[in-house]
Scaffold this motif. Structure first.
Motif, PDB file in Angstrom:
ATOM      1  N   MET A  73     -22.688  21.111  -2.131  1.00 19.45           N
ATOM      2  CA  MET A  73     -21.622  21.536  -2.980  1.00 19.45           C
ATOM      3  C   MET A  73     -20.997  21.090  -4.043  1.00 19.45           C
ATOM      4  O   MET A  73     -20.862  21.286  -5.379  1.00 19.45           O
ATOM      5  CB  MET A  73     -20.671  22.151  -2.203  1.00 19.45           C
ATOM      6  CG  MET A  73     -19.315  22.881  -2.782  1.00 19.45           C
ATOM      7  SD  MET A  73     -18.362  23.619  -1.732  1.00 19.45           S
ATOM      8  CE  MET A  73     -17.501  22.144  -1.029  1.00 19.45           C
ATOM      9  N   ALA A  74     -20.870  19.651  -3.571  1.00 22.58           N
ATOM     10  CA  ALA A  74     -20.445  18.710  -4.610  1.00 22.58           C
ATOM     11  C   ALA A  74     -21.227  18.382  -5.848  1.00 22.58           C
ATOM     12  O   ALA A  74     -20.808  18.252  -6.927  1.00 22.58           O
ATOM     13  CB  ALA A  74     -20.040  17.229  -3.780  1.00 22.58           C
ATOM     14  N   VAL A  75     -22.599  18.242  -5.453  1.00 22.43           N
ATOM     15  CA  VAL A  75     -23.396  18.171  -6.699  1.00 22.43           C
ATOM     16  C   VAL A  75     -23.395  19.419  -7.610  1.00 22.43           C
ATOM     17  O   VAL A  75     -23.465  19.148  -8.829  1.00 22.43           O
ATOM     18  CB  VAL A  75     -25.003  17.805  -6.064  1.00 22.43           C
ATOM     19  CG1 VAL A  75     -25.833  17.936  -7.274  1.00 22.43           C
ATOM     20  CG2 VAL A  75     -24.802  16.625  -5.274  1.00 22.43           C
ATOM     21  N   GLY A  76     -23.475  20.506  -6.974  1.00 24.49           N
ATOM     22  CA  GLY A  76     -23.428  21.730  -7.712  1.00 24.49           C
ATOM     23  C   GLY A  76     -22.250  21.939  -8.470  1.00 24.49           C
ATOM     24  O   GLY A  76     -22.235  22.460  -9.691  1.00 24.49           O
ATOM     25  N   MET A  77     -20.986  21.216  -8.269  1.00 26.10           N
ATOM     26  CA  MET A  77     -19.796  21.335  -8.961  1.00 26.10           C
ATOM     27  C   MET A  77     -19.640  20.340  -9.864  1.00 26.10           C
ATOM     28  O   MET A  77     -18.714  20.142 -10.690  1.00 26.10           O
ATOM     29  CB  MET A  77     -18.644  21.545  -8.239  1.00 26.10           C
ATOM     30  CG  MET A  77     -18.519  22.753  -7.107  1.00 26.10           C
ATOM     31  SD  MET A  77     -17.087  22.626  -6.220  1.00 26.10           S
ATOM     32  CE  MET A  77     -17.103  21.181  -5.368  1.00 26.10           C
ATOM     33  N   GLY A  78     -20.589  19.428 -10.030  1.00 23.00           N
ATOM     34  CA  GLY A  78     -20.615  18.147 -10.894  1.00 23.00           C
ATOM     35  C   GLY A  78     -19.965  16.846 -10.423  1.00 23.00           C
ATOM     36  O   GLY A  78     -19.913  15.940 -11.100  1.00 23.00           O
ATOM     37  N   ALA A  79     -19.439  16.971  -9.048  1.00 24.65           N
ATOM     38  CA  ALA A  79     -18.988  15.915  -8.583  1.00 24.65           C
ATOM     39  C   ALA A  79     -19.959  15.089  -7.830  1.00 24.65           C
ATOM     40  O   ALA A  79     -20.154  14.737  -6.706  1.00 24.65           O
ATOM     41  CB  ALA A  79     -17.881  16.172  -7.388  1.00 24.65           C
ATOM     42  N   GLN A  80     -21.029  14.735  -8.806  1.00 23.69           N
ATOM     43  CA  GLN A  80     -22.227  14.048  -7.981  1.00 23.69           C
ATOM     44  C   GLN A  80     -21.693  12.522  -7.325  1.00 23.69           C
ATOM     45  O   GLN A  80     -22.521  12.236  -6.540  1.00 23.69           O
ATOM     46  CB  GLN A  80     -23.507  14.011  -9.173  1.00 23.69           C
ATOM     47  CG  GLN A  80     -23.388  12.905 -10.143  1.00 23.69           C
ATOM     48  CD  GLN A  80     -22.344  12.869 -11.082  1.00 23.69           C
ATOM     49  OE1 GLN A  80     -21.855  13.981 -11.038  1.00 23.69           O
ATOM     50  NE2 GLN A  80     -22.327  12.248 -12.062  1.00 23.69           N
ATOM     51  N   GLN A  81     -20.873  11.923  -7.859  1.00 25.72           N
ATOM     52  CA  GLN A  81     -20.551  10.687  -7.591  1.00 25.72           C
ATOM     53  C   GLN A  81     -19.930  10.947  -6.171  1.00 25.72           C
ATOM     54  O   GLN A  81     -20.178  10.186  -5.116  1.00 25.72           O
ATOM     55  CB  GLN A  81     -19.565   9.928  -8.477  1.00 25.72           C
ATOM     56  CG  GLN A  81     -19.857   9.362  -9.637  1.00 25.72           C
ATOM     57  CD  GLN A  81     -18.851   8.502 -10.328  1.00 25.72           C
ATOM     58  OE1 GLN A  81     -17.789   8.834 -10.412  1.00 25.72           O
ATOM     59  NE2 GLN A  81     -19.148   7.308 -10.793  1.00 25.72           N
ATOM     60  N   ALA A  82     -18.993  11.842  -5.953  1.00 25.53           N
ATOM     61  CA  ALA A  82     -18.492  11.885  -4.892  1.00 25.53           C
ATOM     62  C   ALA A  82     -19.467  12.372  -3.472  1.00 25.53           C
ATOM     63  O   ALA A  82     -19.373  11.912  -2.593  1.00 25.53           O
ATOM     64  CB  ALA A  82     -17.223  12.972  -4.821  1.00 25.53           C
ATOM     65  N   THR A 126     -26.433  12.287 -19.268  1.00 31.62           N
ATOM     66  CA  THR A 126     -27.471  12.909 -20.028  1.00 31.62           C
ATOM     67  C   THR A 126     -27.644  14.404 -19.598  1.00 31.62           C
ATOM     68  O   THR A 126     -27.374  14.968 -18.554  1.00 31.62           O
ATOM     69  CB  THR A 126     -28.582  12.019 -20.009  1.00 31.62           C
ATOM     70  OG1 THR A 126     -29.349  12.284 -18.544  1.00 31.62           O
ATOM     71  CG2 THR A 126     -28.369  10.807 -20.426  1.00 31.62           C
ATOM     72  N   GLY A 127     -28.028  15.212 -20.647  1.00 32.46           N
ATOM     73  CA  GLY A 127     -28.609  16.502 -20.483  1.00 32.46           C
ATOM     74  C   GLY A 127     -27.439  17.362 -20.040  1.00 32.46           C
ATOM     75  O   GLY A 127     -26.440  17.319 -20.288  1.00 32.46           O
ATOM     76  N   PHE A 128     -28.004  18.233 -19.147  1.00 33.48           N
ATOM     77  CA  PHE A 128     -27.023  19.422 -18.635  1.00 33.48           C
ATOM     78  C   PHE A 128     -25.968  18.982 -17.796  1.00 33.48           C
ATOM     79  O   PHE A 128     -25.122  19.522 -17.411  1.00 33.48           O
ATOM     80  CB  PHE A 128     -27.977  20.432 -17.941  1.00 33.48           C
ATOM     81  CG  PHE A 128     -28.981  21.046 -18.856  1.00 33.48           C
ATOM     82  CD1 PHE A 128     -28.458  21.806 -19.801  1.00 33.48           C
ATOM     83  CD2 PHE A 128     -30.372  20.904 -18.596  1.00 33.48           C
ATOM     84  CE1 PHE A 128     -29.594  22.478 -20.683  1.00 33.48           C
ATOM     85  CE2 PHE A 128     -31.419  21.482 -19.226  1.00 33.48           C
ATOM     86  CZ  PHE A 128     -30.879  22.403 -20.541  1.00 33.48           C
ATOM     87  N   ALA A 129     -26.140  17.699 -17.323  1.00 36.34           N
ATOM     88  CA  ALA A 129     -25.226  17.134 -16.489  1.00 36.34           C
ATOM     89  C   ALA A 129     -23.687  16.864 -17.139  1.00 36.34           C
ATOM     90  O   ALA A 129     -22.847  17.100 -16.460  1.00 36.34           O
ATOM     91  CB  ALA A 129     -25.756  15.385 -16.277  1.00 36.34           C
TER      92      ALA A 129
END
Length: 690
Positions: free
Chosen positions: A325-334, A519-522
């Motif tokens: 869920m965190a990756v999908g919301m953009g919180a890939q660090q967390a 980068t990219g869509f990230a």
């Protein structure tokens, strides 16, 4: 050859050498030979830790060696390593958990009929996981991805003489194949759009400026990203492919700690983090939704389970949902930070459960009781004083996973929950609120079921006092890994100066770039967190502490002080139908059995009937039967008529004529005269008639 490449090669192939040694020579060397595997795993840990140390000191790890594999026309494939900061962190996680599981297993598996083979399987699994971490392309990762599926099948089914273990290994293998097929299709779609499998090439192609080049193919890129993500859905036990993970607890408990707490299930999260820069916003929303459903579903199911390992299994499902869920919301660090902290405290919890089961098993065996389940928490109680090290370390693990301050889980879960609030604040649609609701709700439930486990196992009145008296602490080789992982579950390790993972100057920020460095869509996926993360951080800490405290307080009321009767409340919920939903795992197995398994088996049965009765016996075999009939008729005509009537008939006639004619040759002149006269008369009569 660069020293980093040398280290990576040793880390990759040393566990494979351990596998070969144990499988082919383990029985000749004997049980003491397993220490070779233990030593090999600790060597990989030292090498991985040395590389991580350079990253912590501020030297980035950007090393991408590769060699050509083969080429056909314009199509070519390479093999190589992606030795960056993310890979180094996960190499340490895999090596640490693998090393401690190796050490723990020396005592836990002692006396097992396939003792050396078990350590060989640990080696091939570690080799496969390291291959996933080091892979520089989706294609290379997919090869090791499948090898992880094979090695997990072997480990889960280690006690294959048990029907439940054999079925669990097959269920895990086949369920993962569903996700892996989707992953393969996604890889092919991605290659069709970009023309490459290599991560660095994908990042370079799908950047903010270059994204416009794919504007006409955004839908195809979205589908490709979601299909590749299906591999993570299988490996990381995400809804709806989460059903294999709880059944996989039939394997040895150290295997549960290795595969289902820290490494194999983390591979899906690692893949999603790797894909993050090339996932479109729509694909990221799909990822976040899948993770949110999984987090809540796993937590709700864990509440009513009584098997100590099943509680932890569904807890793992829920925590993996958090990360996805965190990756999908953009919180890939967390998400990646929680992957690391979760590996420590969940590995600790599984090994602690193994210590409890080990003690219960020996106590029940001493009593002569072979019917009582040593994993059922209802058969435990009051074990705190009998298992002091196990109790203290497991209590620390429960505090960490519940998100209590001063423990590592508080840092990483707090970051994820802050991401959910920032996401909801940025998106003003009603559905955006569902993500923080799922995050905080699952956090409260997690605290409740974890302390339910603690109180049912270690507190209260023992179910059998005689069994409790025979329980004793596990040997040192089992308790040392518990103490190491317990120490790594404290937050202080991640908050030392220069080490704070989420601080602007912390090493973790250097490991996974954020904001303008993406980068990219990230950038599109993480932009909202740049604006809202820090604003909601204070609120997040307050709410996180409140929900964790609420869950722990409810567990204390129901299971420690028993101010409220848990059984009575369970009965009320059972009458309402809610309890049964959780206890029976929301009937996913039954639903799949009704709409997939049985219809599929019926269909395969009909297909088998058509294949055997119609195609084989009627069509294929009819050619044989008709050929036999025709050959019988042909043989009858050939033998009875042609041979016996026609051919042999001529012979019989000639023979009869010869035999008859022979009788005329008497040698008497008077007979010849008589026959001559008779013949002459016949000639005369015939001639005169004309």
């Amino acid at each position: 050859m660069d020293v980093r490449t040398q280290f990576a090669l040793i880390i990759l192939f040393l566990p494979l050498a351990s596998f070969v040694l144990q499988i082919f020579f383990g029985r000749r060397i004997g049980p003491r030979g397993v220490w070779i595997s233990v030593a090999a795993s600790f060597v990989t840990l030292i090498l991985a830790a040395s590389m991580l140390f350079t990253v912590v000191l501020g030297t980035p790890m950007n090393h991408y060696p590769e060699v050509a594999w083969f080429s056909v026309g314009d199509f070519s494939l390479t093999l190589g390593f992606q030795l960056d900061n993310i890979a180094v962190v996960l190499l340490v996680v895999v090596a640490l958990i693998s090393s401690l599981v190796h050490l723990y297993s020396v005592a836990y598996m002692k006396g097992d009929v396939r003792y050396t083979r078990y350590f060989g399987y640990l080696g091939i699994f570690t080799f496969s996981m390291n291959g996933i971490v080091l892979a520089h392309s989706l294609f290379m990762m997919y090869m090791f991805w499948e090898l992880v599926g094979l090695s997990s099948y072997l480990l889960i089914g280690h006690w294959f003489e048990k029907e439940s273990a054999a079925n669990a290994s097959k269920k895990a293998f086949l369920t993962n194949r569903v996700g892996d097929i989707g992953m393969f299709i996604g890889m092919m779609l991605l290659w069709m759009v970009t023309g490459t499998f290599t991560f660095q090439d994908l990042y370079a192609l799908v950047d903010v400026e270059g994204a416009n080049l794919f504007a006409g193919q955004m839908g195809l890129l979205t589908v490709a990203g979601i299909m590749v993500f299906m591999g993570a859905v299988g490996k990381s036990a995400q809804f709806p492919l989460h059903i294999w993970l709880p059944d996989a607890m039939e394997g040895p408990t150290p295997v549960s700690a290795l595969i289902h707490a820290a490494t194999m299930v983390a591979a899906g999260v690692y893949l999603t983090v790797r894909l993050f820069p090339i996932l479109t916003p729509d694909a990221l929303l799909f990822v976040a939704t899948t993770g949110a459903i999984t987090a809540v579903l796993g937590a709700l199911t864990a509440i009513t389970q009584n098997d100590i390992k099943r509680v932890l299994a569904y807890s793992t499902v829920s925590q993996l949902g958090y990360m996805i869920m965190a990756v999908g919301m953009g919180a890939q660090q967390a998400a990646f930070f929680h992957l690391g902290t979760h590996a420590m405290f969940k590995g600790l919890l599984f090994l602690c459960s193994g210590s409890v089961i080990h003690a219960m098993h020996h106590s029940l065996a001493h009593k002569g009781d072979h019917e009582t389940d040593p994993q059922d928490m209802r058969n435990m109680g009051g074990l705190a004083r009998r298992l002091p090290i196990t109790y203290v370390t497991m209590f620390i693990g429960a505090l960490a996973i519940s998100g209590v301050p001063l423990f590592s889980g508080f840092l990483s879960k707090d970051a994820i929950l802050a991401g959910t609030l920032a996401f909801a604040a940025e998106h003003h649609q009603w559905w955006a609120v569902l993500f923080p609701m799922a995050g905080f709700g699952a956090a409260a439930i997690t605290a409740f079921y974890m302390f339910r486990l603690i109180f049912m196992t270690f507190h209260g009145k023992p179910a059998d006092e005689q069994v409790r008296q025979q329980v004793h602490e596990s040997p040192l080789v089992m308790t040392v890994p518990l103490m190491i992982l317990a120490a790594l579950s404290f937050a202080i390790i991640f908050t030392l100066p220069g080490v704070n993972p989420l601080h602007a100057d912390g090493w973790f920020t250097r490991i996974i770039p954020q904001g303008e460095n993406l980068t990219g869509f990230a950038q599109l996926g993480a932009a909202h967190l740049e604006h809202g993360f820090h604003e909601v951080h204070g609120l997040t800490m307050t709410l996180s502490f409140a929900v964790a405290g609420t869950g722990i307080l409810l567990a204390i009321i129901f299971y420690l002080f028993r101010w409220l009767n848990a059984h009575a409340w369970a009965e009320r919920l059972r009458r309402a139908g809610v309890y049964q939903l959780s206890f029976h795992k929301f009937y996913f197995d039954e639903i799949y059995d009704a709409i997939i398994y049985r219809p599929f088996l019926w269909l395969t049965g009909r297909a088998a009937w058509l294949d055997w009765e119609i195609w084989d016996q009627w069509f294929i075999d009819s050619w044989g039967r008709n050929t036999v009939r025709i050959s019988n008729v042909s043989g009858y005509l050939d033998y009875t008529w042609l041979d016996q009537k026609v051919v042999d008939g001529f012979g019989h006639v000639i023979h009869w004529l010869g035999a008859t004619g022979r009788k005329l040759q008497t040698g008497r002149i008077q007979n010849y005269i008589v026959w001559a006269l008779a013949g002459g008369m016949i000639v005369f009569l015939v001639a005169s008639s004309f």
